[in-house]
Design a protein around this motif. Structure first.
Motif, mmCIF file in Angstrom:
data_model
loop_
_atom_site.group_PDB
_atom_site.id
_atom_site.type_symbol
_atom_site.label_atom_id
_atom_site.label_comp_id
_atom_site.label_asym_id
_atom_site.label_seq_id
_atom_site.Cartn_x
_atom_site.Cartn_y
_atom_site.Cartn_z
ATOM 1 N N ASP A 14 1.140 -0.754 -0.266
ATOM 2 C CA ASP A 14 -0.416 -0.048 0.216
ATOM 3 C C ASP A 14 1.108 1.059 0.090
ATOM 4 O O ASP A 14 2.066 1.112 0.197
ATOM 5 N N ALA A 15 0.641 2.318 -0.346
ATOM 6 C CA ALA A 15 1.267 3.803 -0.317
ATOM 7 C C ALA A 15 0.663 4.571 0.632
ATOM 8 O O ALA A 15 1.082 5.717 0.394
ATOM 9 N N GLY A 16 -0.720 4.294 1.385
ATOM 10 C CA GLY A 16 -0.737 5.409 2.352
ATOM 11 C C GLY A 16 -1.678 6.331 1.708
ATOM 12 O O GLY A 16 -1.970 6.377 0.530
ATOM 13 N N ALA A 17 -2.401 7.610 2.230
ATOM 14 C CA ALA A 17 -3.310 8.410 1.465
ATOM 15 C C ALA A 17 -2.836 9.709 1.392
ATOM 16 O O ALA A 17 -3.534 10.548 0.361
ATOM 17 N N ALA A 18 -1.353 10.000 0.931
ATOM 18 C CA ALA A 18 -0.674 11.183 0.709
ATOM 19 C C ALA A 18 -1.277 12.365 1.204
ATOM 20 O O ALA A 18 -1.638 11.986 2.550
ATOM 21 N N LYS A 19 -1.361 13.501 0.596
ATOM 22 C CA LYS A 19 -2.420 14.736 1.588
ATOM 23 C C LYS A 19 -3.740 14.192 1.315
ATOM 24 O O LYS A 19 -4.590 15.748 1.561
ATOM 25 N N ALA A 20 -3.897 13.420 0.527
ATOM 26 C CA ALA A 20 -5.841 13.196 0.870
ATOM 27 C C ALA A 20 -6.784 13.401 1.739
ATOM 28 O O ALA A 20 -8.184 13.776 1.531
ATOM 29 N N PHE A 21 -6.102 12.927 3.089
ATOM 30 C CA PHE A 21 -6.747 13.477 4.315
ATOM 31 C C PHE A 21 -5.740 14.711 5.327
ATOM 32 O O PHE A 21 -6.053 14.192 6.602
ATOM 33 N N GLY A 22 -5.679 15.255 3.999
ATOM 34 C CA GLY A 22 -5.771 17.073 5.105
ATOM 35 C C GLY A 22 -3.109 16.403 5.084
ATOM 36 O O GLY A 22 -2.491 15.440 5.327
ATOM 37 N N PRO A 23 -3.006 17.489 6.375
ATOM 38 C CA PRO A 23 -1.625 17.926 6.673
ATOM 39 C C PRO A 23 -0.917 16.945 7.583
ATOM 40 O O PRO A 23 0.332 16.690 7.362
ATOM 41 N N ALA A 24 -1.712 16.163 8.300
ATOM 42 C CA ALA A 24 -1.153 14.737 9.069
ATOM 43 C C ALA A 24 -0.970 14.129 8.447
ATOM 44 O O ALA A 24 0.220 13.073 8.747
ATOM 45 N N SER A 43 10.761 -0.396 -5.490
ATOM 46 C CA SER A 43 11.015 -1.750 -6.844
ATOM 47 C C SER A 43 9.743 -1.962 -7.228
ATOM 48 O O SER A 43 9.251 -2.238 -8.115
ATOM 49 N N THR A 44 8.841 -1.987 -5.370
ATOM 50 C CA THR A 44 7.342 -2.813 -6.121
ATOM 51 C C THR A 44 7.096 -2.825 -5.308
ATOM 52 O O THR A 44 6.655 -2.142 -3.971
ATOM 53 N N ILE A 45 5.305 -1.911 -5.702
ATOM 54 C CA ILE A 45 4.277 -1.139 -4.460
ATOM 55 C C ILE A 45 2.746 -2.634 -4.415
ATOM 56 O O ILE A 45 2.227 -2.397 -5.551
ATOM 57 N N TYR A 46 2.792 -3.299 -3.869
ATOM 58 C CA TYR A 46 1.372 -4.208 -3.611
ATOM 59 C C TYR A 46 0.764 -3.390 -2.888
ATOM 60 O O TYR A 46 0.287 -3.300 -2.154
ATOM 61 N N VAL A 47 -0.184 -3.400 -4.004
ATOM 62 C CA VAL A 47 -1.956 -2.254 -2.535
ATOM 63 C C VAL A 47 -2.960 -3.694 -3.316
ATOM 64 O O VAL A 47 -3.719 -4.478 -3.525
ATOM 65 N N THR A 48 -3.076 -3.584 -1.717
ATOM 66 C CA THR A 48 -4.750 -4.504 -1.292
ATOM 67 C C THR A 48 -5.865 -4.032 -1.163
ATOM 68 O O THR A 48 -6.928 -5.314 -1.598
ATOM 69 N N HIS A 49 -6.164 -2.984 -1.947
ATOM 70 C CA HIS A 49 -7.692 -2.962 -2.230
ATOM 71 C C HIS A 49 -7.674 -0.858 -2.048
ATOM 72 O O HIS A 49 -6.537 -0.254 -2.503
#
Length: 153
Positions: A14-24, A43-49
């Motif tokens: 997974d790659a997290g929320a970035a700034k989609a959920f605000g500055p935190a 090298s690889t990012i595996y995404v759960t959903h």
């Protein structure tokens, strides 16, 4: 976000929320740097959903690839669902306008990374990583089993 250094390189799950959920939010690249990993090292990012809190970190602030050298691996069913013309969101408890906004955001994010996107079916992907279908949370939700020697996660 789980980070694994393996025989096939640096993998993140997974790659997290970035700034989609605000500055935190949006601290993945900075936290990776603290442990000596640059975006180009992944090298690889595996995404759960494909919910935004798991994929918004795939792109940077200018909507470019946050990890330009990484292949992004997702279940084919998940991507097909979210990139369909009209994904069935009838099970989502939200106002119709929110449903359409969620679907549009996810579709836009997936389209933004499609050059690096690899769609897979359940099964062994590498000697270290297996994709396990786990639909329910989303239609193509996946789990990943990581094996290194006798250790599994």
């Amino acid at each position: 976000v789980l980070v694994v250094k393996g025989k096939s390189g640096v993998m993140i799950f997974d790659a997290g929320a970035a700034k989609a959920f605000g500055p935190a939010a949006g601290k993945l690249v900075r936290c990776l740097a603290r442990i000596g990993i640059a975006p180009r090292d992944v090298s690889t990012i595996y995404v759960t959903h494909a919910h935004t809190d798991h994929i918004a970190g795939l792109v940077d602030e200018s909507n470019g690839l946050a990890f330009p050298a990484a292949k992004i691996v997702m279940a084919r069913e998940e991507v097909n669902f979210w990139t369909a013309d009209a994904p069935n969101l009838s099970g989502m408890r939200a106002p119709p306008e929110m449903k359409s906004q969620v679907a549009a955001t996810i579709k836009s994010l997936l389209n933004g990374v499609k050059t690096n996107l690899e769609l897979k079916k359940a099964g062994k992907l590498t000697p270290e990583v297996e994709l396990i279908a786990a639909p329910g949370h989303t239609p193509g939700h996946s789990l990943f089993r990581v094996t290194q020697g006798a250790d599994q996660l």
